[in-house]
Design a protein around this motif. Structure first.
Motif, PDB file in Angstrom:
ATOM      1  N   THR A 150      39.524  45.994  19.776  1.00 17.10           N
ATOM      2  CA  THR A 150      40.145  47.238  19.302  1.00 17.10           C
ATOM      3  C   THR A 150      40.122  47.380  17.952  1.00 17.10           C
ATOM      4  O   THR A 150      40.835  48.241  17.569  1.00 17.10           O
ATOM      5  CB  THR A 150      41.537  47.441  19.901  1.00 17.10           C
ATOM      6  N   ALA A 151      39.427  46.453  17.203  1.00 20.35           N
ATOM      7  CA  ALA A 151      39.379  46.888  15.691  1.00 20.35           C
ATOM      8  C   ALA A 151      38.642  48.114  15.222  1.00 20.35           C
ATOM      9  O   ALA A 151      38.045  48.561  15.909  1.00 20.35           O
ATOM     10  CB  ALA A 151      38.873  45.520  15.061  1.00 20.35           C
ATOM     11  N   LYS A 168      37.827  51.264  26.295  1.00 18.74           N
ATOM     12  CA  LYS A 168      38.557  52.358  25.543  1.00 18.74           C
ATOM     13  C   LYS A 168      39.701  52.759  26.229  1.00 18.74           C
ATOM     14  O   LYS A 168      40.962  52.880  25.970  1.00 18.74           O
ATOM     15  CB  LYS A 168      37.783  53.355  25.187  1.00 18.74           C
ATOM     16  N   LEU A 169      39.423  53.034  27.699  1.00 22.24           N
ATOM     17  CA  LEU A 169      40.299  53.621  28.587  1.00 22.24           C
ATOM     18  C   LEU A 169      41.431  52.617  28.596  1.00 22.24           C
ATOM     19  O   LEU A 169      42.666  52.692  28.609  1.00 22.24           O
ATOM     20  CB  LEU A 169      39.824  54.107  29.850  1.00 22.24           C
ATOM     21  N   ASP A 229      42.169  41.959  19.490  1.00 23.99           N
ATOM     22  CA  ASP A 229      41.886  42.246  18.156  1.00 23.99           C
ATOM     23  C   ASP A 229      40.567  42.590  17.612  1.00 23.99           C
ATOM     24  O   ASP A 229      40.379  43.522  16.730  1.00 23.99           O
ATOM     25  CB  ASP A 229      42.580  41.037  17.290  1.00 23.99           C
ATOM     26  N   GLN A 236      33.371  52.287  27.244  1.00 26.99           N
ATOM     27  CA  GLN A 236      34.181  53.581  27.833  1.00 26.99           C
ATOM     28  C   GLN A 236      35.338  52.843  28.693  1.00 26.99           C
ATOM     29  O   GLN A 236      36.418  53.183  28.644  1.00 26.99           O
ATOM     30  CB  GLN A 236      33.618  54.574  28.368  1.00 26.99           C
ATOM     31  N   TRP A 284      35.994  51.630  18.860  1.00 26.03           N
ATOM     32  CA  TRP A 284      36.349  52.920  18.551  1.00 26.03           C
ATOM     33  C   TRP A 284      35.194  53.561  17.787  1.00 26.03           C
ATOM     34  O   TRP A 284      35.111  54.668  17.529  1.00 26.03           O
ATOM     35  CB  TRP A 284      37.574  53.062  17.797  1.00 26.03           C
ATOM     36  N   TRP A 318      47.952  50.732  25.036  1.00 18.96           N
ATOM     37  CA  TRP A 318      48.467  51.019  23.816  1.00 18.96           C
ATOM     38  C   TRP A 318      49.721  52.115  24.147  1.00 18.96           C
ATOM     39  O   TRP A 318      50.553  51.957  23.526  1.00 18.96           O
ATOM     40  CB  TRP A 318      47.652  51.856  22.903  1.00 18.96           C
ATOM     41  N   ALA A 347      43.314  51.979  25.514  1.00 16.42           N
ATOM     42  CA  ALA A 347      44.117  53.143  25.112  1.00 16.42           C
ATOM     43  C   ALA A 347      45.490  53.423  26.284  1.00 16.42           C
ATOM     44  O   ALA A 347      46.701  53.541  25.581  1.00 16.42           O
ATOM     45  CB  ALA A 347      43.299  54.338  24.911  1.00 16.42           C
ATOM     46  N   LEU A 348      45.281  52.857  27.431  1.00 18.37           N
ATOM     47  CA  LEU A 348      46.460  53.007  28.357  1.00 18.37           C
ATOM     48  C   LEU A 348      47.298  52.086  27.991  1.00 18.37           C
ATOM     49  O   LEU A 348      48.508  52.194  28.034  1.00 18.37           O
ATOM     50  CB  LEU A 348      45.978  53.058  29.760  1.00 18.37           C
TER      51      LEU A 348
END
Lengths: 113, 247
Positions: free
Chosen positions: B197-198, B229-230, B194, B226, B203, B236, B233-234
């Motif tokens: 990734t807020a 993020k990867l 939470d 990074q 981001w 997600w 994002a994957l």
């Protein structure tokens, strides 16, 4: 205040990352084939046109153009943020809109080939 | 190298002055001195009112971070001889409020750090009889680099994103989140997600990379972010295709 996950950021970031990877890996090859190999006669123009004549190829090329342009839009947006110009509000859509418009033009060009 | 070196030091004495200023101190150049030695010399021999933080003097505690000629540095491992200039400018770390002289207020960082739960989280505690949580060298190698952080805040001082928006969770805290996410003994990835990734979490990072450049321990916070993020994002994307399968 409790932090909440940003629901849209992963989509934007995946498109940005995909665009960056595609730009690095495929764009130079595309530029080389269309801008050097075909004019130099190393690849026959008819062969290239036959390839692009396939609807699937056109779809792939237009999708790649979208990724290239999206990568530019996202990078440019955040470059402006880093430079202190803002860019995280409504003006961000100027960049993404330009990427979509460019993709639309690429789509039209692909249909006319 | 000149025989004399001038240290132009940022001074801010909120009890006596309303505005900060620079004060020059001329010292005899010594080849073996780091910037912290020079500041110590000024405090003990020239001007006892000068304030700065330090502790271990060996690049471990992370207390003596300052801006040296415009770059965030640990002053205990920054040699004067490496600056081929007659004047060396010493300022507090950028992007933090200054309490006095070279002493910054680190409260923002101290509040952000625990929000990413930078400790091992397990679903269930093993009973003592079950023994240690074993780990192979390969499993340790996955996170070791990110575990070297000494909380010196040089990365926050170098990060233009944090400078423009102090709500950004920031490089060191996020790198520590990844350090624990990568640990084979940890099961807290979901608990950290939470905050990580807020909107003001990973981001916000625009991958300028200055955090990695200035890190005295080669932690590579930019790389850690990074990777986060990867990974998220994957997850997600997976959660869209297979609801309930993402983090």
């Amino acid at each position: 205040m409790t932090a909440k996950p940003d629901k849209t950021a992963p989509l934007f970031w995946l498109l940005f990352a995909g665009g960056g990877t595609a730009s690095a890996m495929l764009l130079p090859a595309m530029v080389f084939v269309t801008g050097v190999a075909v004019p130099a006669g190393w690849v026959a123009e008819d062969d290239l046109m036959a390839l692009i004549g396939n609807p699937l190829t056109r779809l792939v090329v237009v999708s790649l153009v979208f990724l290239f342009l999206f990568h530019w839009a996202h990078r440019f947006r955040y470059a402006l943020v880093d430079l202190g110009f803002g860019g995280l509000g409504k003006q961000a859509w100027l960049f993404y809109g330009t990427a979509l418009a460019g993709t639309g033009l690429a789509g039209l060009a692909a249909l006319r080939l | 190298m000149p025989e004399q070196t001038v240290l132009e030091v940022y001074r801010y004495l909120p009890d006596e002055e309303t505005e900060p200023r620079f004060q020059s101190y001329e010292i005899t150049y010594r080849d073996s001195w780091v910037v912290l030695d020079a500041l110590d010399h000024i405090k003990t021999e020239i001007d006892p009112t000068l304030s700065f933080r330090w502790s271990c003097r060996m690049g471990v505690c992370g207390s003596c971070g300052m801006t040296v000629n415009g770059e965030p540095k640990l002053t205990c491992e920054t040699f004067i001889r490496d600056y081929n200039t007659e004047t060396i400018k010493i300022e507090p770390l950028a992007h933090f409020p200054v309490i006095r002289d070279l002493v910054i207020n680190m409260q923002d960082f101290m509040e952000k750090l625990p929000t990413v739960s930078p400790w091992l989280i397990t679903d269930e505690d093993k009973p003592l009889e079950a023994g240690e949580y074993l780990q192979t060298p390969a499993q340790m190698a996955r996170y070791k680099r990110f575990s070297m952080c000494i909380n010196c805040m040089l990365c926050y001082s170098a990060c233009p994103v944090y400078g423009l928006n102090s709500l950004f969770t920031g490089p060191a805290a996020l790198a520590l989140a990844e350090r624990y996410n990568l640990d084979s003994r940890d099961e807290g990835t979901q608990e950290r997600s939470d905050v990580v990734t807020a909107h003001d979490g990973i981001w916000r990072c625009t991958y300028v990379g200055e955090c990695t450049k200035v890190c005295p321990k080669d932690v590579d916070p930019a790389g850690a972010i990074q990777m986060l993020k990867l990974s998220y994002a994957l997850d997600w994307a997976k959660s869209l295709v297979l609801p309930g399968r993402g983090r």
